[in-house]
Design an enzyme around this catalytic site. Sequence first.
Site, PDB file in Angstrom:
ATOM      1  N   PHE A 173       0.837  -1.206   0.000  1.00 22.34           N
ATOM      2  CA  PHE A 173       0.000   0.000   0.000  1.00 22.34           C
ATOM      3  C   PHE A 173       0.878   1.266   0.000  1.00 22.34           C
ATOM      4  O   PHE A 173       0.860   2.049  -0.963  1.00 22.34           O
ATOM      5  CB  PHE A 173      -0.960  -0.070   1.200  1.00 22.34           C
ATOM      6  CG  PHE A 173      -1.445   1.253   1.704  1.00 22.34           C
ATOM      7  CD1 PHE A 173      -2.060   2.156   0.845  1.00 22.34           C
ATOM      8  CD2 PHE A 173      -1.279   1.615   3.046  1.00 22.34           C
ATOM      9  CE1 PHE A 173      -2.495   3.396   1.313  1.00 22.34           C
ATOM     10  CE2 PHE A 173      -1.708   2.835   3.512  1.00 22.34           C
ATOM     11  CZ  PHE A 173      -2.308   3.732   2.644  1.00 22.34           C
TER      12      PHE A 173
ATOM     13  N   TYR B  19       5.185  -8.364  15.598  1.00 23.96           N
ATOM     14  CA  TYR B  19       5.302  -7.110  14.840  1.00 23.96           C
ATOM     15  C   TYR B  19       6.014  -6.049  15.680  1.00 23.96           C
ATOM     16  O   TYR B  19       7.032  -5.487  15.272  1.00 23.96           O
ATOM     17  CB  TYR B  19       3.903  -6.642  14.452  1.00 23.96           C
ATOM     18  CG  TYR B  19       3.853  -5.401  13.592  1.00 23.96           C
ATOM     19  CD1 TYR B  19       4.203  -5.440  12.238  1.00 23.96           C
ATOM     20  CD2 TYR B  19       3.427  -4.187  14.118  1.00 23.96           C
ATOM     21  CE1 TYR B  19       4.139  -4.300  11.438  1.00 23.96           C
ATOM     22  CE2 TYR B  19       3.348  -3.043  13.333  1.00 23.96           C
ATOM     23  CZ  TYR B  19       3.706  -3.105  11.987  1.00 23.96           C
ATOM     24  OH  TYR B  19       3.627  -1.969  11.201  1.00 23.96           O
TER      25      TYR B  19
ATOM     26  N   ASP C 109       9.972  -6.770  -3.684  1.00 24.98           N
ATOM     27  CA  ASP C 109       8.828  -7.268  -2.908  1.00 24.98           C
ATOM     28  C   ASP C 109       8.719  -8.778  -3.106  1.00 24.98           C
ATOM     29  O   ASP C 109       9.067  -9.297  -4.159  1.00 24.98           O
ATOM     30  CB  ASP C 109       7.533  -6.596  -3.382  1.00 24.98           C
ATOM     31  CG  ASP C 109       6.489  -6.487  -2.288  1.00 24.98           C
ATOM     32  OD1 ASP C 109       6.187  -5.364  -1.851  1.00 24.98           O
ATOM     33  OD2 ASP C 109       5.975  -7.550  -1.855  1.00 24.98           O
ATOM     34  N   ASN C 110       8.217  -9.480  -2.080  1.00 25.33           N
ATOM     35  CA  ASN C 110       7.936 -10.911  -2.267  1.00 25.33           C
ATOM     36  C   ASN C 110       6.428 -11.170  -2.426  1.00 25.33           C
ATOM     37  O   ASN C 110       5.984 -12.298  -2.431  1.00 25.33           O
ATOM     38  CB  ASN C 110       8.485 -11.740  -1.089  1.00 25.33           C
ATOM     39  CG  ASN C 110       7.704 -11.508   0.189  1.00 25.33           C
ATOM     40  OD1 ASN C 110       6.904 -10.575   0.277  1.00 25.33           O
ATOM     41  ND2 ASN C 110       7.917 -12.347   1.185  1.00 25.33           N
TER      42      ASN C 110
ATOM     43  N   LYS D 139      11.114 -12.543  11.315  1.00 20.43           N
ATOM     44  CA  LYS D 139      12.268 -12.703  10.412  1.00 20.43           C
ATOM     45  C   LYS D 139      12.330 -11.549   9.418  1.00 20.43           C
ATOM     46  O   LYS D 139      13.399 -11.024   9.114  1.00 20.43           O
ATOM     47  CB  LYS D 139      12.157 -14.020   9.648  1.00 20.43           C
ATOM     48  CG  LYS D 139      12.508 -15.234  10.462  1.00 20.43           C
ATOM     49  CD  LYS D 139      12.493 -16.457   9.555  1.00 20.43           C
ATOM     50  CE  LYS D 139      12.915 -17.701  10.285  1.00 20.43           C
ATOM     51  NZ  LYS D 139      12.717 -18.906   9.462  1.00 20.43           N
TER      52      LYS D 139
ATOM     53  N   LEU E 297      10.603  -0.784   3.742  1.00 20.43           N
ATOM     54  CA  LEU E 297       9.188  -0.893   4.116  1.00 20.43           C
ATOM     55  C   LEU E 297       8.715  -2.342   4.193  1.00 20.43           C
ATOM     56  O   LEU E 297       7.572  -2.590   4.581  1.00 20.43           O
ATOM     57  CB  LEU E 297       8.305  -0.157   3.083  1.00 20.43           C
ATOM     58  CG  LEU E 297       8.044   1.336   3.311  1.00 20.43           C
ATOM     59  CD1 LEU E 297       9.338   2.129   3.282  1.00 20.43           C
ATOM     60  CD2 LEU E 297       7.091   1.869   2.257  1.00 20.43           C
TER      61      LEU E 297
HETATM   62  P1  NAD Z   1       1.577  -3.598   3.181  1.00 21.76           P
HETATM   63  O1  NAD Z   1       1.354  -4.917   3.812  1.00 21.76           O
HETATM   64  O2  NAD Z   1       0.610  -3.130   2.167  1.00 21.76           O
HETATM   65  O3  NAD Z   1       3.033  -3.513   2.532  1.00 21.76           O
HETATM   66  C1  NAD Z   1       4.122  -4.288   2.956  1.00 21.76           C
HETATM   67  C2  NAD Z   1       4.835  -4.815   1.727  1.00 21.76           C
HETATM   68  O4  NAD Z   1       5.981  -5.580   2.143  1.00 21.76           O
HETATM   69  C3  NAD Z   1       3.958  -5.777   0.895  1.00 21.76           C
HETATM   70  O5  NAD Z   1       4.027  -5.436  -0.465  1.00 21.76           O
HETATM   71  C4  NAD Z   1       4.569  -7.142   1.175  1.00 21.76           C
HETATM   72  O6  NAD Z   1       4.376  -8.064   0.112  1.00 21.76           O
HETATM   73  C5  NAD Z   1       6.029  -6.781   1.389  1.00 21.76           C
HETATM   74  N1  NAD Z   1       6.741  -7.799   2.170  1.00 21.76           N
HETATM   75  C6  NAD Z   1       6.335  -8.414   3.298  1.00 21.76           C
HETATM   76  N2  NAD Z   1       7.267  -9.296   3.715  1.00 21.76           N
HETATM   77  C7  NAD Z   1       8.288  -9.221   2.814  1.00 21.76           C
HETATM   78  C8  NAD Z   1       9.532  -9.908   2.687  1.00 21.76           C
HETATM   79  N3  NAD Z   1       9.917 -10.841   3.575  1.00 21.76           N
HETATM   80  N4  NAD Z   1      10.326  -9.607   1.632  1.00 21.76           N
HETATM   81  C9  NAD Z   1       9.953  -8.671   0.712  1.00 21.76           C
HETATM   82  N5  NAD Z   1       8.776  -8.006   0.784  1.00 21.76           N
HETATM   83  C10 NAD Z   1       7.958  -8.274   1.831  1.00 21.76           C
HETATM   84  O7  NAD Z   1       1.678  -2.531   4.376  1.00 21.76           O
HETATM   85  P2  NAD Z   1       1.829  -0.945   4.353  1.00 21.76           P
HETATM   86  O8  NAD Z   1       0.698  -0.377   5.096  1.00 21.76           O
HETATM   87  O9  NAD Z   1       2.131  -0.464   2.999  1.00 21.76           O
HETATM   88  O10 NAD Z   1       3.121  -0.775   5.275  1.00 21.76           O
HETATM   89  C11 NAD Z   1       4.420  -0.534   4.749  1.00 21.76           C
HETATM   90  C12 NAD Z   1       5.413  -0.373   5.884  1.00 21.76           C
HETATM   91  O11 NAD Z   1       5.032   0.716   6.726  1.00 21.76           O
HETATM   92  C13 NAD Z   1       5.534  -1.610   6.786  1.00 21.76           C
HETATM   93  O12 NAD Z   1       6.873  -1.787   7.146  1.00 21.76           O
HETATM   94  C14 NAD Z   1       4.714  -1.231   7.985  1.00 21.76           C
HETATM   95  O13 NAD Z   1       5.156  -1.906   9.141  1.00 21.76           O
HETATM   96  C15 NAD Z   1       4.946   0.265   8.071  1.00 21.76           C
HETATM   97  N6  NAD Z   1       3.832   0.931   8.758  1.00 21.76           N
HETATM   98  C16 NAD Z   1       2.625   1.084   8.161  1.00 21.76           C
HETATM   99  C17 NAD Z   1       1.577   1.706   8.855  1.00 21.76           C
HETATM  100  C18 NAD Z   1       0.218   1.914   8.245  1.00 21.76           C
HETATM  101  O14 NAD Z   1      -0.659   2.418   8.928  1.00 21.76           O
HETATM  102  N7  NAD Z   1      -0.029   1.610   7.004  1.00 21.76           N
HETATM  103  C19 NAD Z   1       1.787   2.128  10.174  1.00 21.76           C
HETATM  104  C20 NAD Z   1       3.029   1.921  10.756  1.00 21.76           C
HETATM  105  C21 NAD Z   1       4.050   1.341  10.037  1.00 21.76           C
END
Ligand code: NAD
Length: 319
Positions: free
Chosen positions: A15, A147, A35-36, A93, A75
Amino acid sequence: MDGMKRILVTGGAGFIGSHLCERLLTDGHEVICLDNFYSGSKQKIRHLIGNPMFELVRHDVTMPYYAEVDEIYNLACPASPIHYQFNPIKTIKTSVMGAINMLGMAKRVKAKILQASTSEVYGDPDVHPQVESYWGNVNPIGIRSCYDEGKRCAESLFVNYHQQNGVKIKIVRIFNTYGPRMEINDGRVVSNFIVQALRGEPITIYGNGMQTRSFQYVDDLLEGFVRMMGTADHITGPVNLGNPEEYTMLELAREVKDLTGSTSPIIYQSLPKDDPMRRQPDIQVAGELLNGWKPLVPLRVGLARTIEYFDNLLSVRPG
Ligand code: NAD
Ligand code: UDP
């Protein structure tokens, strides 16, 4: 182009990551999106494929990766409680080994690296609003710990790579962020309420709806990211990035109903374990360090844009 950089975005098909890739391309940079596809999808960055400045790499950050880049936005990590609790060991991990691998790479290629940390490091806070100097109240063995503790360990790794190896780090603590391109079944509150309201299904409030969150529209976060990356090397953070407007979940449900004109009933379901009661960022540090940064998009405006996105999506994918 002057000032053009090669930038790696891990979790770039998620996202926030997909919006960030777009923003960095618009700013004239070359972007590698890694991305995975665990909780992200190609669909989110499909419109960028074919752009000669954009590369998509299927890779898991728990494995080492190497590319000559100037900057890294780390991210990669599922963010929705449903997704990160589905495979908690993998979540840890991803945060910990992902941080080690990306920091190792940053050290080798001398890249600046920004960590997408989270307000979850504050746990169920007993300091309100949350300031960066607060150490948090996290249950280390609870259902959210994969987390929360993963992200806390990542922060520690970042700081230690900085102190021990001189890696240029930036830590931002992101508060609840929403906007277009969240998944229909993401499970987070904004997408759940909007999808439920548009489908005329009951709006599910967990607990009594008096718990609070502060919701930031994604574009405001991106501006904070880019400004943070641009700060002088001695500025490492952590810096809170969030919108200080605080709402109860009941207020949020009412806003969504009002904006969608939905007749969905509001129903109450059990509160998940360790669900934080209050969350609101203190953004004074961000304002001082990031050239007066503050969120510009009010909740109703951001919600309206997000509702429009889901409305279009549901008309194509009604199921
Ligand atoms: P999301 O789940 O949409 O995006 C995370 C992305 O990381 C996904 O595309 C997923 O496929 C990829 N991913 C997961 N594990 C992976 C791995 N082992 N190797 C490669 N890619 C991997 O979530 P988001 O809301 O876009 O969040 C992005 C980042 O921002 C995250 O690190 C999240 O912890 C942080 N964050 C988001 C929020 C929020 O409100 N959206 C709040 C605090 C922190
Ligand atoms: N929540 C809710 N109904 C839902 C989904 C979530 O009432 O359908 C609540 C949840 O219990 C929490 C808040 O909304 O108190 C925010 O949840 P989310 O999963 O979006 O983010 P987080 O808890 O990680 O801040």
